[in-house]
Design an enzyme around this catalytic site. Sequence first.
Site, PDB file in Angstrom:
ATOM      1  N   TYR A  29     -66.966  42.372  89.410  1.00 48.79           N
ATOM      2  CA  TYR A  29     -65.827  41.457  89.425  1.00 48.79           C
ATOM      3  C   TYR A  29     -66.094  40.216  88.582  1.00 48.79           C
ATOM      4  CZ  TYR A  29     -64.167  44.048  93.573  1.00 48.79           C
ATOM      5  OH  TYR A  29     -63.755  45.015  94.454  1.00 48.79           O
ATOM      6  N   LYS A  58     -71.438  44.809  95.790  1.00 48.89           N
ATOM      7  CA  LYS A  58     -71.351  46.219  95.398  1.00 48.89           C
ATOM      8  C   LYS A  58     -72.262  46.521  94.214  1.00 48.89           C
ATOM      9  CE  LYS A  58     -66.521  46.539  96.883  1.00 48.89           C
ATOM     10  NZ  LYS A  58     -66.077  45.152  96.735  1.00 48.89           N
ATOM     11  N   HIS A  91     -70.427  51.054  94.708  1.00 48.60           N
ATOM     12  CA  HIS A  91     -69.026  50.753  94.402  1.00 48.60           C
ATOM     13  C   HIS A  91     -68.190  52.016  94.183  1.00 48.60           C
ATOM     14  CE1 HIS A  91     -66.359  47.457  92.365  1.00 48.60           C
ATOM     15  NE2 HIS A  91     -65.642  48.285  93.093  1.00 48.60           N
TER      16      HIS A  91
END
Length: 295
Positions: A29, A58, A91
């Site tokens: 992210y 993740k 993930h």
Amino acid sequence: MQVQKSKCEEATKVAIEVGFRHIDGAFVYGTEEEVGRAVHEKIADGTVKREDIFYTGKLGSTFHRPELVRSCLEQSLKKLKFDYLDLFIIHIPVSLKPGPDLSPMDENGKLIFDIVDLRQTWEAMEACKDAGLVKSIGVSNFNIRQLEMILNKPGIKYKPVLNQVECHPYLNQSKLLAFCKSKDILLEAYCALGSQRDKMWIDQSTPVLLEDPVLGAIAKKYNRSPALVALRYQLQRGVVVLFKSFTRKRIEENFQVFDFQLFEEDMKTIDGLNKNLRYLNLILVDHPQFPFKDE
């Protein structure tokens, strides 16, 4: 809580002020520095202690090789300025070519995959837990077959505590939920309100969940928004829910999900909305190792 990078720091602070304590993050992210700053600011002003916050990180798909797993985790910890993660999950069950590019592409714009035995990745995750860098480990976007592969691994030390997947009334994941419950694995829902219709990820021809007339009628009956009904539906099924928002008004509204309960008849009506409709187009569909099918 997952949000746009530019607004991430402020949204995280607002969420903590409202009462949220679970923050969902990920290496890919690119928001961990912002989240870390927000959490530390709220610790510094006395709103929370570190142990009050439950942070999920993740493992990126370019770090699936067992010798790379700890490196990904340590980079996240450094950005967050945390000593440990509360939960660290794989993930996506798709391995990509290691390297600085998180989405490695060939000259034709196709993702470059890597073939990694995820059971070995899991052993490296277990080692991170043994080292005290994470409190719990889990997975994301795994189907039943992939979960069984980990659970049936000879010499497994820790089983996944959680499987985070797309889940909402149009994709209620009832078989996967039943399987996870039978194995004492929590199911956690992302896209619990359908999606935010990002053109990069979402097929724009798909129906908008929150405009569903059945959901709307139930919402009216309880004098709540369709969003709150969709979230409450998951909580009553025993699903952990992720909320995605960066406005104070929505964040505060989402917190009202604990203020009411749906009758069983309405739960069954919402069950009937299932269309096995997936909003998020994950890269799993054409990976040679794991062709992605719901099981």
